[in-house]
Design a protein around this motif. Structure first.
Motif, PDB file in Angstrom:
ATOM      1  N   VAL A   1       0.857  -1.175   0.000  1.00 20.11           N
ATOM      2  CA  VAL A   1       0.000   0.000   0.000  1.00 20.11           C
ATOM      3  C   VAL A   1       0.896   1.228   0.000  1.00 20.11           C
ATOM      4  CG1 VAL A   1      -1.801   1.251   1.236  1.00 20.11           C
ATOM      5  CG2 VAL A   1      -1.767  -1.244   1.277  1.00 20.11           C
ATOM      6  N   ALA A   2       0.626   2.105  -0.956  1.00 18.18           N
ATOM      7  CA  ALA A   2       1.410   3.331  -1.031  1.00 18.18           C
ATOM      8  C   ALA A   2       0.871   4.339  -0.028  1.00 18.18           C
ATOM      9  CB  ALA A   2       1.349   3.910  -2.443  1.00 18.18           C
ATOM     10  N   ASP A   3       1.764   5.142   0.488  1.00 16.80           N
ATOM     11  CA  ASP A   3       1.361   6.185   1.427  1.00 16.80           C
ATOM     12  C   ASP A   3       1.067   7.451   0.643  1.00 16.80           C
ATOM     13  OD1 ASP A   3       1.699   4.547   3.625  1.00 16.80           O
ATOM     14  OD2 ASP A   3       3.835   5.031   3.788  1.00 16.80           O
ATOM     15  N   ALA A   4      -0.032   7.445  -0.095  1.00 15.69           N
ATOM     16  CA  ALA A   4      -0.407   8.604  -0.898  1.00 15.69           C
ATOM     17  C   ALA A   4      -1.798   9.051  -0.489  1.00 15.69           C
ATOM     18  CB  ALA A   4      -0.385   8.261  -2.369  1.00 15.69           C
ATOM     19  N   ASP A   5      -2.041  10.318  -0.665  1.00 18.65           N
ATOM     20  CA  ASP A   5      -3.358  10.871  -0.355  1.00 18.65           C
ATOM     21  C   ASP A   5      -4.276  10.565  -1.520  1.00 18.65           C
ATOM     22  OD1 ASP A   5      -5.448  12.190   0.771  1.00 18.65           O
ATOM     23  OD2 ASP A   5      -4.681  14.210   0.334  1.00 18.65           O
ATOM     24  N   LYS A   6      -5.238   9.683  -1.322  1.00 18.92           N
ATOM     25  CA  LYS A   6      -6.095   9.248  -2.420  1.00 18.92           C
ATOM     26  C   LYS A   6      -7.040  10.345  -2.876  1.00 18.92           C
ATOM     27  CE  LYS A   6      -5.870   4.372  -1.363  1.00 18.92           C
ATOM     28  NZ  LYS A   6      -6.567   3.145  -1.086  1.00 18.92           N
ATOM     29  N   ASP A   7      -7.456  11.228  -1.990  1.00 18.83           N
ATOM     30  CA  ASP A   7      -8.378  12.304  -2.362  1.00 18.83           C
ATOM     31  C   ASP A   7      -7.715  13.298  -3.308  1.00 18.83           C
ATOM     32  OD1 ASP A   7     -10.344  11.180  -0.809  1.00 18.83           O
ATOM     33  OD2 ASP A   7      -9.809  12.351   0.980  1.00 18.83           O
ATOM     34  N   ALA A   8      -6.409  13.491  -3.180  1.00 16.67           N
ATOM     35  CA  ALA A   8      -5.702  14.452  -4.033  1.00 16.67           C
ATOM     36  C   ALA A   8      -5.561  13.918  -5.449  1.00 16.67           C
ATOM     37  CB  ALA A   8      -4.341  14.771  -3.449  1.00 16.67           C
ATOM     38  N   THR A   9      -5.494  12.594  -5.628  1.00 16.45           N
ATOM     39  CA  THR A   9      -5.285  12.037  -6.956  1.00 16.45           C
ATOM     40  C   THR A   9      -6.585  11.786  -7.706  1.00 16.45           C
ATOM     41  OG1 THR A   9      -5.233   9.805  -6.048  1.00 16.45           O
ATOM     42  CG2 THR A   9      -3.125  10.937  -6.274  1.00 16.45           C
ATOM     43  N   MET A  10      -7.706  11.773  -7.061  1.00 14.56           N
ATOM     44  CA  MET A  10      -8.980  11.471  -7.712  1.00 14.56           C
ATOM     45  C   MET A  10      -9.345  12.472  -8.810  1.00 14.56           C
ATOM     46  SD  MET A  10     -10.188   8.671  -7.019  1.00 14.56           S
ATOM     47  CE  MET A  10     -11.935   8.454  -7.062  1.00 14.56           C
ATOM     48  N   PRO A  11      -9.316  13.784  -8.578  1.00 13.58           N
ATOM     49  CA  PRO A  11      -9.676  14.701  -9.674  1.00 13.58           C
ATOM     50  C   PRO A  11      -8.751  14.581 -10.877  1.00 13.58           C
ATOM     51  CG  PRO A  11      -9.706  15.860  -7.580  1.00 13.58           C
ATOM     52  CD  PRO A  11      -9.122  14.501  -7.327  1.00 13.58           C
ATOM     53  N   ALA A  12      -7.474  14.344 -10.650  1.00 16.29           N
ATOM     54  CA  ALA A  12      -6.536  14.201 -11.764  1.00 16.29           C
ATOM     55  C   ALA A  12      -6.859  12.931 -12.550  1.00 16.29           C
ATOM     56  CB  ALA A  12      -5.108  14.166 -11.253  1.00 16.29           C
ATOM     57  N   ASP A  13      -7.216  11.863 -11.851  1.00 13.59           N
ATOM     58  CA  ASP A  13      -7.552  10.624 -12.537  1.00 13.59           C
ATOM     59  C   ASP A  13      -8.819  10.778 -13.360  1.00 13.59           C
ATOM     60  OD1 ASP A  13      -5.357   9.391 -11.481  1.00 13.59           O
ATOM     61  OD2 ASP A  13      -6.450   8.386  -9.854  1.00 13.59           O
ATOM     62  N   SER A  14      -9.850  11.421 -12.801  1.00 15.56           N
ATOM     63  CA  SER A  14     -11.099  11.577 -13.549  1.00 15.56           C
ATOM     64  C   SER A  14     -10.897  12.512 -14.735  1.00 15.56           C
ATOM     65  CB  SER A  14     -12.220  12.083 -12.632  1.00 15.56           C
ATOM     66  OG  SER A  14     -11.895  13.362 -12.117  1.00 15.56           O
ATOM     67  N   ALA A  15     -10.055  13.527 -14.571  1.00 18.87           N
ATOM     68  CA  ALA A  15      -9.774  14.425 -15.700  1.00 18.87           C
ATOM     69  C   ALA A  15      -9.022  13.665 -16.795  1.00 18.87           C
ATOM     70  CB  ALA A  15      -8.956  15.619 -15.226  1.00 18.87           C
TER      71      ALA A  15
ATOM     72  N   ILE B   1      -9.242  10.467 -17.370  1.00 20.51           N
ATOM     73  CA  ILE B   1     -10.200   9.544 -17.993  1.00 20.51           C
ATOM     74  C   ILE B   1     -11.081  10.278 -18.977  1.00 20.51           C
ATOM     75  CG2 ILE B   1     -12.212   8.097 -17.506  1.00 20.51           C
ATOM     76  CD1 ILE B   1     -10.810   7.289 -14.882  1.00 20.51           C
ATOM     77  N   GLU B   2     -11.552  11.461 -18.593  1.00 19.38           N
ATOM     78  CA  GLU B   2     -12.394  12.245 -19.505  1.00 19.38           C
ATOM     79  C   GLU B   2     -11.626  12.611 -20.771  1.00 19.38           C
ATOM     80  OE1 GLU B   2     -14.032  15.593 -17.470  1.00 19.38           O
ATOM     81  OE2 GLU B   2     -15.040  14.346 -15.970  1.00 19.38           O
ATOM     82  N   LYS B   3     -10.358  12.968 -20.606  1.00 20.94           N
ATOM     83  CA  LYS B   3      -9.534  13.322 -21.771  1.00 20.94           C
ATOM     84  C   LYS B   3      -9.361  12.111 -22.684  1.00 20.94           C
ATOM     85  CE  LYS B   3      -5.048  15.237 -23.034  1.00 20.94           C
ATOM     86  NZ  LYS B   3      -3.755  15.694 -22.548  1.00 20.94           N
ATOM     87  N   ALA B   4      -9.115  10.945 -22.091  1.00 21.69           N
ATOM     88  CA  ALA B   4      -8.951   9.726 -22.888  1.00 21.69           C
ATOM     89  C   ALA B   4     -10.244   9.367 -23.613  1.00 21.69           C
ATOM     90  CB  ALA B   4      -8.511   8.576 -21.986  1.00 21.69           C
ATOM     91  N   VAL B   5     -11.385   9.576 -22.966  1.00 18.98           N
ATOM     92  CA  VAL B   5     -12.676   9.294 -23.599  1.00 18.98           C
ATOM     93  C   VAL B   5     -12.900  10.232 -24.776  1.00 18.98           C
ATOM     94  CG1 VAL B   5     -15.176   9.400 -23.255  1.00 18.98           C
ATOM     95  CG2 VAL B   5     -13.736   8.262 -21.562  1.00 18.98           C
ATOM     96  N   ARG B   6     -12.567  11.511 -24.599  1.00 15.27           N
ATOM     97  CA  ARG B   6     -12.715  12.469 -25.704  1.00 15.27           C
ATOM     98  C   ARG B   6     -11.819  12.097 -26.882  1.00 15.27           C
ATOM     99  NH1 ARG B   6     -10.912  17.060 -23.139  1.00 15.27           N
ATOM    100  NH2 ARG B   6     -11.592  16.533 -21.065  1.00 15.27           N
ATOM    101  N   GLN B   7     -10.575  11.708 -26.590  1.00 14.32           N
ATOM    102  CA  GLN B   7      -9.661  11.314 -27.662  1.00 14.32           C
ATOM    103  C   GLN B   7     -10.156  10.060 -28.376  1.00 14.32           C
ATOM    104  OE1 GLN B   7      -5.878  10.923 -25.730  1.00 14.32           O
ATOM    105  NE2 GLN B   7      -5.406  13.111 -25.865  1.00 14.32           N
ATOM    106  N   ALA B   8     -10.694   9.122 -27.620  1.00 15.48           N
ATOM    107  CA  ALA B   8     -11.225   7.902 -28.237  1.00 15.48           C
ATOM    108  C   ALA B   8     -12.421   8.233 -29.119  1.00 15.48           C
ATOM    109  CB  ALA B   8     -11.614   6.895 -27.163  1.00 15.48           C
ATOM    110  N   ASP B   9     -13.273   9.180 -28.679  1.00 13.34           N
ATOM    111  CA  ASP B   9     -14.434   9.575 -29.464  1.00 13.34           C
ATOM    112  C   ASP B   9     -13.997  10.240 -30.771  1.00 13.34           C
ATOM    113  OD1 ASP B   9     -17.231   9.754 -29.781  1.00 13.34           O
ATOM    114  OD2 ASP B   9     -17.172  11.888 -29.205  1.00 13.34           O
TER     115      ASP B   9
END
Length: 101
Positions: free
Chosen positions: A31-45, A47-55
């Motif tokens: 288990v990494a000692d990382a703040d999961k709340d800080a990485t969530m918006p970056a991950d969703s952004a 994912i959205e970018k990847a979805v747009r590129q795929a579209d």
């Protein structure tokens, strides 16, 4: 004479050792000692970018396929018209009604 005969030691019975079946150890969980709340918006952004590129990529593929299908239809029509023209010329030659120059 009785003293010269050695008694044989009692035979020891050897038992097979029962070995338990070997079982693999459970996998280690790191288990990494990382703040999961800080990485969530970056991950969703991301994912959205990847979805747009795929579209965009899917639209480009569809447009390319449509263009290729159109070209194939054009080639088929040209070949069909050429075959009809050749057939008409052959019929005219067979009947003797063809105009020759």
């Amino acid at each position: 004479m009785a003293d010269s005969v050695k008694q044989q030691p009692e035979k020891l019975r050897m038992r097979k050792t029962l070995r338990p079946y070997w079982q693999p150890r459970p996998p280690k969980v790191y288990v990494a000692d990382a703040d999961k709340d800080a990485t969530m918006p970056a991950d969703s952004a991301g994912i959205e970018k990847a979805v747009r590129q795929a579209d965009i990529l899917l639209h480009a593929i569809n447009a390319n396929q449509s263009a290729e299908i159109g070209q194939l239809e054009l080639q088929a029509m040209e070949m069909f018209e050429a075959d009809e023209y050749d057939a008409d010329e052959l019929e005219a030659e067979d009947t003797g009604n063809g105009i020759t120059q």
